[in-house]
Motif scaffolding. Structure first.
Motif, PDB file in Angstrom:
ATOM      1  N   ARG A   1       0.802  -1.220   0.000  1.00 56.95           N
ATOM      2  CA  ARG A   1       0.000   0.000   0.000  1.00 56.95           C
ATOM      3  C   ARG A   1       0.841   1.280   0.000  1.00 56.95           C
ATOM      4  O   ARG A   1       0.290   2.372   0.034  1.00 56.95           O
ATOM      5  N   ALA A   2       2.161   1.151   0.026  1.00 51.83           N
ATOM      6  CA  ALA A   2       3.026   2.328   0.176  1.00 51.83           C
ATOM      7  C   ALA A   2       2.803   3.323  -0.958  1.00 51.83           C
ATOM      8  O   ALA A   2       2.439   2.939  -2.066  1.00 51.83           O
ATOM      9  N   SER A   3       3.009   4.614  -0.637  1.00 49.67           N
ATOM     10  CA  SER A   3       2.724   5.629  -1.641  1.00 49.67           C
ATOM     11  C   SER A   3       3.974   6.072  -2.394  1.00 49.67           C
ATOM     12  O   SER A   3       3.886   6.815  -3.350  1.00 49.67           O
ATOM     13  N   ASN A   4       5.142   5.662  -1.972  1.00 52.83           N
ATOM     14  CA  ASN A   4       6.326   5.955  -2.775  1.00 52.83           C
ATOM     15  C   ASN A   4       7.328   4.816  -2.691  1.00 52.83           C
ATOM     16  O   ASN A   4       7.250   3.956  -1.816  1.00 52.83           O
ATOM     17  N   LEU A   5       8.266   4.845  -3.637  1.00 48.16           N
ATOM     18  CA  LEU A   5       9.180   3.728  -3.824  1.00 48.16           C
ATOM     19  C   LEU A   5      10.091   3.508  -2.619  1.00 48.16           C
ATOM     20  O   LEU A   5      10.286   2.376  -2.175  1.00 48.16           O
ATOM     21  N   ALA A   6      10.634   4.611  -2.065  1.00 46.55           N
ATOM     22  CA  ALA A   6      11.554   4.476  -0.930  1.00 46.55           C
ATOM     23  C   ALA A   6      10.830   3.831   0.249  1.00 46.55           C
ATOM     24  O   ALA A   6      11.378   2.958   0.932  1.00 46.55           O
ATOM     25  N   GLU A   7       9.570   4.236   0.452  1.00 47.46           N
ATOM     26  CA  GLU A   7       8.786   3.681   1.544  1.00 47.46           C
ATOM     27  C   GLU A   7       8.486   2.199   1.283  1.00 47.46           C
ATOM     28  O   GLU A   7       8.576   1.364   2.189  1.00 47.46           O
ATOM     29  N   ARG A   8       8.130   1.884   0.031  1.00 52.71           N
ATOM     30  CA  ARG A   8       7.829   0.490  -0.298  1.00 52.71           C
ATOM     31  C   ARG A   8       9.056  -0.390  -0.048  1.00 52.71           C
ATOM     32  O   ARG A   8       8.959  -1.447   0.572  1.00 52.71           O
ATOM     33  N   ASP A   9      10.216   0.064  -0.532  1.00 53.23           N
ATOM     34  CA  ASP A   9      11.427  -0.726  -0.355  1.00 53.23           C
ATOM     35  C   ASP A   9      11.752  -0.905   1.128  1.00 53.23           C
ATOM     36  O   ASP A   9      12.134  -1.985   1.563  1.00 53.23           O
ATOM     37  N   HIS A  10      11.569   0.175   1.883  1.00 49.09           N
ATOM     38  CA  HIS A  10      11.860   0.107   3.321  1.00 49.09           C
ATOM     39  C   HIS A  10      10.964  -0.932   4.005  1.00 49.09           C
ATOM     40  O   HIS A  10      11.444  -1.779   4.769  1.00 49.09           O
ATOM     41  N   LEU A  11       9.666  -0.877   3.696  1.00 48.65           N
ATOM     42  CA  LEU A  11       8.731  -1.798   4.346  1.00 48.65           C
ATOM     43  C   LEU A  11       8.957  -3.239   3.889  1.00 48.65           C
ATOM     44  O   LEU A  11       8.848  -4.178   4.689  1.00 48.65           O
ATOM     45  N   THR A  12       9.287  -3.418   2.599  1.00 55.21           N
ATOM     46  CA  THR A  12       9.593  -4.761   2.098  1.00 55.21           C
ATOM     47  C   THR A  12      10.793  -5.337   2.841  1.00 55.21           C
ATOM     48  O   THR A  12      10.831  -6.505   3.216  1.00 55.21           O
ATOM     49  N   ARG A  13      11.783  -4.474   3.045  1.00 52.70           N
ATOM     50  CA  ARG A  13      12.976  -4.881   3.781  1.00 52.70           C
ATOM     51  C   ARG A  13      12.641  -5.295   5.215  1.00 52.70           C
ATOM     52  O   ARG A  13      13.206  -6.253   5.748  1.00 52.70           O
ATOM     53  N   GLN A  14      11.726  -4.541   5.851  1.00 52.54           N
ATOM     54  CA  GLN A  14      11.330  -4.885   7.220  1.00 52.54           C
ATOM     55  C   GLN A  14      10.677  -6.275   7.241  1.00 52.54           C
ATOM     56  O   GLN A  14      10.988  -7.098   8.100  1.00 52.54           O
ATOM     57  N   ALA A  15       9.784  -6.521   6.258  1.00 57.44           N
ATOM     58  CA  ALA A  15       9.139  -7.838   6.173  1.00 57.44           C
ATOM     59  C   ALA A  15      10.187  -8.921   5.951  1.00 57.44           C
ATOM     60  O   ALA A  15      10.162  -9.981   6.592  1.00 57.44           O
ATOM     61  N   ALA A  16      11.129  -8.629   5.047  1.00 60.16           N
ATOM     62  CA  ALA A  16      12.161  -9.619   4.719  1.00 60.16           C
ATOM     63  C   ALA A  16      13.031  -9.919   5.947  1.00 60.16           C
ATOM     64  O   ALA A  16      13.387 -11.064   6.206  1.00 60.16           O
ATOM     65  N   ARG A  17      13.355  -8.871   6.686  1.00 58.79           N
ATOM     66  CA  ARG A  17      14.193  -9.038   7.881  1.00 58.79           C
ATOM     67  C   ARG A  17      13.515  -9.992   8.877  1.00 58.79           C
ATOM     68  O   ARG A  17      14.135 -10.928   9.387  1.00 58.79           O
ATOM     69  N   LEU A  18      12.210  -9.772   9.112  1.00 57.48           N
ATOM     70  CA  LEU A  18      11.495 -10.634  10.072  1.00 57.48           C
ATOM     71  C   LEU A  18      11.316 -12.040   9.513  1.00 57.48           C
ATOM     72  O   LEU A  18      11.458 -13.028  10.243  1.00 57.48           O
ATOM     73  N   ASN A  19      11.014 -12.144   8.210  1.00 59.02           N
ATOM     74  CA  ASN A  19      10.847 -13.476   7.623  1.00 59.02           C
ATOM     75  C   ASN A  19      12.131 -14.277   7.712  1.00 59.02           C
ATOM     76  O   ASN A  19      12.102 -15.496   7.897  1.00 59.02           O
ATOM     77  N   ALA A  20      13.286 -13.581   7.579  1.00 57.31           N
ATOM     78  CA  ALA A  20      14.572 -14.276   7.706  1.00 57.31           C
ATOM     79  C   ALA A  20      14.758 -14.789   9.140  1.00 57.31           C
ATOM     80  O   ALA A  20      15.275 -15.888   9.355  1.00 57.31           O
ATOM     81  N   LEU A  21      14.311 -13.998  10.121  1.00 56.24           N
ATOM     82  CA  LEU A  21      14.418 -14.424  11.528  1.00 56.24           C
ATOM     83  C   LEU A  21      13.510 -15.618  11.829  1.00 56.24           C
ATOM     84  O   LEU A  21      13.814 -16.459  12.666  1.00 56.24           O
ATOM     85  N   LEU A  22      12.356 -15.649  11.126  1.00 58.22           N
ATOM     86  CA  LEU A  22      11.361 -16.684  11.407  1.00 58.22           C
ATOM     87  C   LEU A  22      11.699 -18.023  10.767  1.00 58.22           C
ATOM     88  O   LEU A  22      11.115 -19.041  11.113  1.00 58.22           O
ATOM     89  N   ARG A  23      12.628 -18.003   9.780  1.00 55.86           N
ATOM     90  CA  ARG A  23      12.950 -19.251   9.104  1.00 55.86           C
ATOM     91  C   ARG A  23      13.687 -20.224   9.998  1.00 55.86           C
ATOM     92  O   ARG A  23      14.468 -19.828  10.843  1.00 55.86           O
TER      93      ARG A  23
END
Lengths: 135, 380
Positions: free
Chosen positions: B358-380
Motif C-alpha cells: 500500500r506504500a505511496s512511494n518507492l523508498a517507503e515500499r522498499d523500506h517496508l519490504t525490507r522490514q518484512a524480509a528481515r522478520l521473515n529471515a528471523l522466522l525461518r
C-alpha cells in the motif's frame, strides 16, 4: 537511435524462473537487487542510452466508458488476478539487438539466494518521427 | 549577479505593481521581463538600488504592454495619469501576493505552482523539473492559475492558514531535479515571517528548520530510508536545530498555540535527544494530545499511537491504534511496528508486507519490504 520501452515484471506473462516474493528475500538480497537496478540505470545514463524509468504502485483500476450520462465503469483495485506492470524504463539505443541485450541484462537482476530472477520483460519499440529528407 | 538575491526581490516588486493597480497576470509578465533585463544589464552595470531598478523597469514593461493593448481600446490617456515609476516604498506589499497565490479558488497544485513562480521567483522550467512534468504542461498550469486569480481584488486580508498550508505543501514535496523544494519552502516561509507577525508563521518556519536539519541522516547513500531511531545524530544540522528551537520558543512564549507550533515542539523534542533511547516520549505524547485537540486529525492520532507505544509500551500503542480507521495511510505499517515490538514477529512480517503493497512511494515500499524480509529471515 530508436526508443524502446522495457516493461518490467509484467504479471500475466510467464513467471520468472527464480520466482520468490520480495518479502521472502533477505535484506541483503533486496539491497543487491535495488543496487543492481540503480547501477544499470546509472550506466545507461553514462552511455547516453537512458531516457526515463518509473516504478508503478501495485494498485490500479480498469476503467471503461459506459455510455452517455453514466459514470465510467471501474472494476476496483485489483491485486494478483490482473495484469500488473511493476515499472518501466525507456531507453534510446542504436539497434534492436542492443535493446534486447539490455533487457536481458535487466532481467538478470539478482533475487532470492542472490541468483538472477530471470523475469520476463517486454521490449516494445516506440513509433519514431518520420525521417527527414535532407538531400 | 546573484540569482538568489534576484529571486528574493521578485515578490516585493510584483507586490508593488499589483498594488499600483496592475492586473496580476500582466504584472507577473512584466516582472519576468524585468528580470531578464536585469540578467542582461547588471553584470556590466550593477544598480545601486536593485529593487528600485526592478520596479522602474517592470512598471515600464507593464505600461508598454498595456499601452499596446490599450491602443486598441483607446485608453492611453488614462495610463499617462498613472503614478510615475520610482524607488520602492518602504511598505511591504508582498503579503497580498501570498494571499493571492494561496487563494481558495485555486487547487492546491495550482497554488503551489503560482507561489513558487510569483513569490519564489522560480522559472517555469525549474518548477516543471521539480515536479517532473514537461515545461509546457507547467506553463499551462501557471497561466490557468493566473487567469483564475485575474479578477481578484484585495481590500481585506486573506487567510494566513491557507498561505501556510501552501508553504507546507511545497516543503513536503521534497526535492528532485535542480530545485530543492524543501529549501525553497524554507526561504519563502522565512520571507513570509519577515512580512507578517504571527506565531503560527514562526511555528511553521521552526517546524521546517527542525525537519530539514535531519535531512542528511534520513537516507542512506544508496537512497534507502533510515528510520528516526537509527539515524546518525552526528549528521543532524545543529545550527538549523538551534535556529528552529529559538524561533519556536519565541512563538510559544506568545501563548497563541497552533498546530504548526505543536508539531514543531514534537520535532524539537526529537532533535533534543542525544540518542533515540533518551527521547522524552512522555512529553511527546502530551504534545500529540494538544495537537489532536487543535486539529482532530486522524493522522495526528495515528502518530500519537506510535508515541504512546514508545511511552507506555507496545500494548498501549496497539490499543490506541485500534480506535482508528485502518484505511489511514501508514496505519498498517504502524501496526506492524507495534506488533514487532510486542514480540509477534509473524504478524509483524505479514503486516509489513501488506503495508509495502500500500506504500505511496518507492523508498517507503522498499523500506517496508525490507522490514518484512528481515522478520521473515528471523522466522525461518
Amino acid at each position: 537511435m530508436a526508443k524502446y520501452l522495457l516493461l518490467k515484471h509484467y504479471r500475466g506473462a510467464p513467471t520468472a524462473v527464480n520466482d520468490v516474493p520480495m518479502d521472502q528475500w533477505t535484506p541483503e538480497e533486496i539491497t543487491a537487487h535495488v543496487g543492481y537496478m540503480r547501477d544499470f540505470a546509472a550506466r545507461l545514463e553514462g552511455t547516453g542510452e537512458f531516457v526515463d524509468g518509473q516504478a508503478l504502485a501495485a494498485e490500479g483500476l480498469w476503467v471503461r466508458y459506459d455510455g452517455e450520462g453514466r459514470p465510467p465503469v471501474t472494476d476496483g483495485p485489483f491485486a494478483e488476478t490482473k495484469d500488473l506492470i511493476a515499472g518501466w524504463m525507456v531507453i534510446d539505443v542504436d539497434t534492436q539487438e542492443r535493446a534486447v541485450e539490455l533487457a536481458g541484462e535487466l532481467s538478470a537482476a539478482p533475487g532470492a539466494g542472490g541468483k538472477p530472477i530471470h523475469e520476463w520483460l517486454e521490449v516494445r519499440p516506440f513509433y519514431g518521427v518520420s525521417p527527414t529528407i535532407t538531400e | 549577479m546573484n540569482e538568489v538575491m534576484l529571486r528574493s526581490l521578485t515578490p516585493g516588486v510584483l507586490g508593488i505593481l499589483v498594488r499600483r493597480g496592475a492586473d496580476f497576470a500582466a504584472a507577473e509578465d512584466a516582472v519576468q521581463d524585468a528580470l531578464v533585463e536585469a540578467v542582461r544589464v547588471w553584470p556590466a552595470d550593477p544598480p545601486r538600488d536593485p529593487k528600485g531598478w526592478l520596479v522602474t523597469v517592470a512598471w515600464r514593461k507593464f505600461l508598454d504592454a498595456t499601452r499596446a493593448d490599450a491602443a486598441r481600446r483607446r485608453r492611453e490617456d488614462l495610463l499617462d495619469e498613472e503614478p510615475v515609476p520610482g524607488p520602492a516604498p518602504a511598505v511591504d506589499d508582498t503579503l497580498q501576493l501570498y494571499f493571492l497565490c494561496a487563494h481558495p479558488s485555486l487547487t492546491p497544485s495550482s497554488a503551489v505552482a503560482l507561489t513558487l513562480r510569483a513569490v519564489g521567483g522560480l522559472t517555469t522550467r525549474q518548477i516543471a523539473s521539480a515536479y517532473l512534468v514537461p515545461e509546457a504542461t507547467m506553463a499551462q498550469r501557471i497561466s490557468r492559475a493566473k487567469r483564475t486569480v485575474a479578477g481578484v481584488r484585495f481590500d481585506q486580508p486573506g487567510d494566513v492558514a491557507t498561505v501556510l498550508r501552501v508553504c507546507y505543501l511545497i516543503f513536503n514535496e521534497g526535492y528532485s531535479g535542480d530545485v530543492d523544494l524543501a529549501a525553497e519552502a524554507i526561504r519563502i516561509t522565512r520571507q513570509l515571517s519577515a512580512t507578517i507577525d504571527h506565531p503560527e508563521v514562526a511555528g511553521l518556519l521552526a517546524l521546517m528548520l527542525l525537519h530539514h536539519a535531519r535531512r542528511a541522516a534520513r537516507t542512506a547513500p544508496d537512497g534507502s530510508l533510515v528510520p528516526l531511531a537509527e539515524q546518525d545524530r552526528a549528521r543532524w544540522d545543529t545550527r538549523s536545530i538551534a535556529e528552529g528551537v529559538e524561533i519556536l520558543q519565541a512563538a510559544l512564549a506568545r501563548d497563541r498555540l497552533g498546530e504548526y507550533q505543536a508539531q514543531a515542539a514534537i520535532a524539537a523534542l526529537h532533535a533534543d535527544a542525544p540518542a533515540a533511547a533518551e527521547t522524552d516520549w512522555v512529553q511527546i505524547v502530551e504534545w500529540y494530545d494538544e495537537l489532536a485537540r487543535l486539529t482532530d486529525s486522524p493522522v495526528v492520532r495515528l502518530n500519537r499511537a506510535v508515541a504512546v507505544g514508545e511511552a507506555d509500551g507496545p500494548r498501549a500503542g496497539l490499543a490506541a491504534l485500534a480506535a482508528l480507521d485502518d484505511a489511514l495511510p501508514r496505519h498498517t505499517a504502524v501496526a506492524a511496528y507495534l506488533h514487532e515490538r510486542d514480540g509477534d514477529l509473524a504478524m509483524a512480517a505479514r503486516l509489513y508486507a501488506e503495508a509495502a503493497h500500500r506504500a505511496s512511494n518507492l523508498a517507503e515500499r522498499d523500506h517496508l519490504t525490507r522490514q518484512a524480509a528481515r522478520l521473515n529471515a528471523l522466522l525461518r
